[in-house]
Design a protein around this motif. Structure first.
Motif, PDB file in Angstrom:
ATOM      1  N   HIS A  89       0.826  -1.213   0.000  1.00  0.00           N
ATOM      2  CA  HIS A  89       0.000   0.000   0.000  1.00  0.00           C
ATOM      3  C   HIS A  89       0.856   1.256   0.000  1.00  0.00           C
ATOM      4  O   HIS A  89       0.387   2.336  -0.349  1.00  0.00           O
ATOM      5  N   GLN A 184      -4.259  -8.839  -0.749  1.00  0.00           N
ATOM      6  CA  GLN A 184      -4.282  -7.406  -1.023  1.00  0.00           C
ATOM      7  C   GLN A 184      -4.694  -7.143  -2.463  1.00  0.00           C
ATOM      8  O   GLN A 184      -4.139  -7.742  -3.382  1.00  0.00           O
ATOM      9  N   ARG A 186      -4.504  -4.493  -5.386  1.00  0.00           N
ATOM     10  CA  ARG A 186      -3.711  -3.326  -5.731  1.00  0.00           C
ATOM     11  C   ARG A 186      -3.851  -3.012  -7.228  1.00  0.00           C
ATOM     12  O   ARG A 186      -4.090  -3.907  -8.042  1.00  0.00           O
TER      13      ARG A 186
END
Length: 293
Positions: A89, A184, A186
């Motif tokens: 992130h 995650q 992304r």
């Protein structure tokens, strides 16, 4: 102005390094007599906000104040082009490489313009990644394949890790054997904060089994995809075709410019505008890296 570490620091005080790096994207410094002892002083001048390699996925050894060895994969392997921690992130804005010992042969650090990489991609593949990518990690508790969660986050405290992942917006859970599972979502591209240039910015190929070596492919025959130390899918969970991964890697390496190493030389790169990798080499090679926000 002397050709010495102090001379380099004096030179850096005379230029707007931020503007210069955005313009040139990568800078090489040679002939200043940088050593392992003087590297820290020069790093402080070049990287005002030095970062720890928290949530880093490649094998490294920490050798100083947020200074690490470059990725410790066997020398016969090529490391494909990538932007450091583009799966996370947050990521470092600059990387500073220092060659303490040059290899006998090979071992260059190739760099690639991220905008050129994106624009040279097959439009079908570029469009397929428009929704982003989902990275999956299984970080063991000290014994297992890949990196442990303790080494990845540089802590023994699970609460610190949980707080970090919550802030990152990641999905995570602890498995019964102590393994930490992380998912995650992304984006596949990003824009540079100064130039607004859109660049290819993900590590799908380095998480995908097709982008790894024979050992990893043998591992995949023994483990399900959800048990692998790391894996990747499209945003909706559908598989990424192996031929897409091959195209991404081959395109990046074909467009790259090699930076050959001499002992004492430095390479500073803008980690958004430029991807980097490693060519195979023979003989001992020691390259250190530090990162900054």
């Amino acid at each position: 102005m002397s050709a010495s570490p102090a001379g380099l620091v004096d030179l850096l005080n005379l230029v707007d390094l931020t503007d210069l790096l955005v313009k040139e994207k990568a800078l090489v410094f040679r002939g200043f007599g940088i050593t392992a002892e003087s590297y820290d002083e020069v790093t402080t001048a070049l990287l005002p906000r030095r970062l720890a390699y928290i949530h880093g996925n490649s094998p490294r050894t920490k050798v100083g104040q947020n200074v690490y060895t470059s990725t410790e994969y066997p020398p016969e392997f090529t490391i494909s082009m990538h932007n450091e921690m583009s799966y996370a992130h947050t990521w470092p804005s600059r990387l500073l490489f220092f060659c303490e010992q040059a290899p006998t042969s090979g071992g260059a650090t190739p760099v690639v313009d991220g905008q050129l990489w994106l624009e040279s991609m097959d439009p079908e593949i570029r469009d397929a990644f428009a929704g982003g990518v989902r990275y999956i990690q299984n970080l063991h508790d000290g014994y297992g394949l890949g990196k442990s969660w303790q080494a990845t986050f540089e802590t023994e405290d699970p609460a610190e890790v949980e707080a970090f992942l919550d802030k990152a917006g990641a999905d995570w859970k602890w498995k019964g054997d102590g393994t930490l599972w992380i998912s995650q979502l992304r984006p596949a591209t990003t824009r540079h904060p100064v130039t607004d240039t859109e660049v290819w910015f993900n590590q799908a190929d380095q998480f995908h089994i097709a982008g790894l070596g024979d050992d990893a492919r043998e591992m995949a025959e023994l483990l399900s995809e959800d048990e692998m130390p790391q894996s990747v899918t499209f945003a909706d969970g559908s598989p990424i075709p192996a031929e897409y991964i091959t195209h991404i890697q081959e395109t990046g390496l074909r467009l790259a410019v090699d930076v050959d190493w001499q002992a004492g030389s430095l390479l500073l790169i803008d980690n958004v505008l430029v991807g980097h990798g490693r060519r195979p080499f023979t003989g001992p090679r020691r390259v250190l890296v530090a990162m900054s926000g």
